[in-house]
Motif scaffolding. Structure first.
Motif, short mmCIF file in Angstrom:
data_model
loop_
_atom_site.label_atom_id
_atom_site.label_comp_id
_atom_site.label_asym_id
_atom_site.label_seq_id
_atom_site.Cartn_x
_atom_site.Cartn_y
_atom_site.Cartn_z
N UNK A 209 14.18 -7.62 16.53
CA UNK A 209 13.14 -8.59 16.87
C UNK A 209 12.41 -8.97 15.58
N UNK A 210 12.48 -10.24 15.21
CA UNK A 210 11.77 -10.73 14.03
C UNK A 210 10.43 -11.31 14.46
N UNK A 211 9.47 -11.31 13.54
CA UNK A 211 8.14 -11.86 13.80
C UNK A 211 7.93 -13.07 12.90
N UNK A 212 7.47 -14.16 13.50
CA UNK A 212 7.10 -15.37 12.77
C UNK A 212 5.62 -15.59 12.95
N UNK B 136 -3.30 -13.76 4.55
CA UNK B 136 -3.70 -12.87 3.46
C UNK B 136 -4.58 -11.73 3.93
N UNK B 137 -5.47 -11.99 4.88
CA UNK B 137 -6.40 -10.97 5.35
C UNK B 137 -5.74 -9.90 6.21
N UNK B 138 -4.70 -10.26 6.94
CA UNK B 138 -4.03 -9.26 7.76
C UNK B 138 -2.87 -9.83 8.52
N UNK B 139 -1.71 -9.16 8.42
CA UNK B 139 -0.52 -9.60 9.14
C UNK B 139 0.38 -8.41 9.43
N UNK B 140 1.39 -8.66 10.24
CA UNK B 140 2.36 -7.64 10.61
C UNK B 140 3.35 -7.47 9.46
N UNK C 54 9.55 -13.23 17.82
CA UNK C 54 8.20 -13.16 18.37
C UNK C 54 7.32 -14.02 17.49
N UNK C 55 6.63 -15.00 18.07
CA UNK C 55 5.79 -15.91 17.30
C UNK C 55 4.33 -15.54 17.54
N UNK C 56 3.57 -15.43 16.43
CA UNK C 56 2.16 -15.03 16.52
C UNK C 56 1.27 -15.99 15.75
N UNK C 57 0.01 -16.08 16.22
CA UNK C 57 -1.06 -16.74 15.49
C UNK C 57 -2.31 -15.92 15.76
N UNK C 58 -3.49 -16.50 15.65
CA UNK C 58 -4.72 -15.73 15.86
C UNK C 58 -4.95 -15.40 17.32
N UNK C 59 -4.83 -16.40 18.21
CA UNK C 59 -5.15 -16.23 19.62
C UNK C 59 -3.94 -16.46 20.53
N UNK C 60 -3.03 -17.33 20.12
CA UNK C 60 -1.85 -17.62 20.92
C UNK C 60 -1.60 -19.09 21.15
N UNK C 61 -2.51 -19.95 20.74
CA UNK C 61 -2.35 -21.40 20.95
C UNK C 61 -1.36 -22.02 20.00
N UNK C 62 -1.53 -21.81 18.70
CA UNK C 62 -0.60 -22.38 17.72
C UNK C 62 0.79 -21.78 17.90
N UNK C 63 0.84 -20.48 18.18
CA UNK C 63 2.15 -19.84 18.36
C UNK C 63 2.83 -20.35 19.63
N UNK C 64 2.05 -20.71 20.66
CA UNK C 64 2.64 -21.29 21.86
C UNK C 64 3.26 -22.65 21.54
N UNK D 64 16.19 -21.90 19.43
CA UNK D 64 15.82 -20.52 19.07
C UNK D 64 15.47 -19.70 20.31
N UNK D 65 15.72 -18.41 20.24
CA UNK D 65 15.35 -17.46 21.29
C UNK D 65 13.98 -16.90 20.91
N UNK D 66 12.92 -17.49 21.48
CA UNK D 66 11.55 -17.19 21.05
C UNK D 66 10.65 -16.80 22.20
N UNK D 67 9.65 -15.99 21.86
CA UNK D 67 8.61 -15.61 22.81
C UNK D 67 7.28 -15.62 22.06
N UNK D 68 6.24 -16.06 22.74
CA UNK D 68 4.90 -16.16 22.18
C UNK D 68 4.12 -14.88 22.47
#
Length: 114
Positions: free
Chosen positions: A23-26, A35-39, A63-73, A84-88
């Protein structure tokens, strides 16, 4: 972009810790947020740069991530349309941090979500 509707999402409570092999994270947040914090091991491509940098998106389960879930959605919907085989990650990095999941920082300080 279209608001989240038919986006496949997962909550932090349903996400295995550690993440499954394969599972990769985007991370689609902006540079300062990253810069402040990521996986650790995540690929960073800000949402606005995603179409131009599609060749940098990892293949396989994503797995796509952002701060809250809106941009990643938004990114999840778009990437799904590209095949792509993706999940938010619903709740994004705020939920990741609140769950005590590991993060790294590029600032020299303790990682945090900003």
């Amino acid at each position: 972009m279209t608001p989240p509707g038919n986006v496949q999402s997962v909550s932090i409570d349903d996400l295995p810790d550690p993440l499954p092999a394969g599972l990769s994270v985007l991370d689609v947040r902006e540079d300062v947020e990253w810069a402040y914090g990521h996986i650790a091991g995540a690929t960073h491509i800000p949402l606005g740069e995603l179409p131009a940098r599609l060749d940098e998106v990892p293949v396989g389960q994503l797995l796509v991530v952002c701060k809250v879930g809106g941009r990643s959605a938004q990114a999840t919907m778009w990437l799904s349309g590209q095949g792509y085989e993706v999940v938010n990650l619903d709740g994004g990095m705020l939920d990741w941090e609140a769950a005590g999941r590991a993060m790294i920082s590029e600032t020299g300080q303790d990682p945090q979500v900003v």
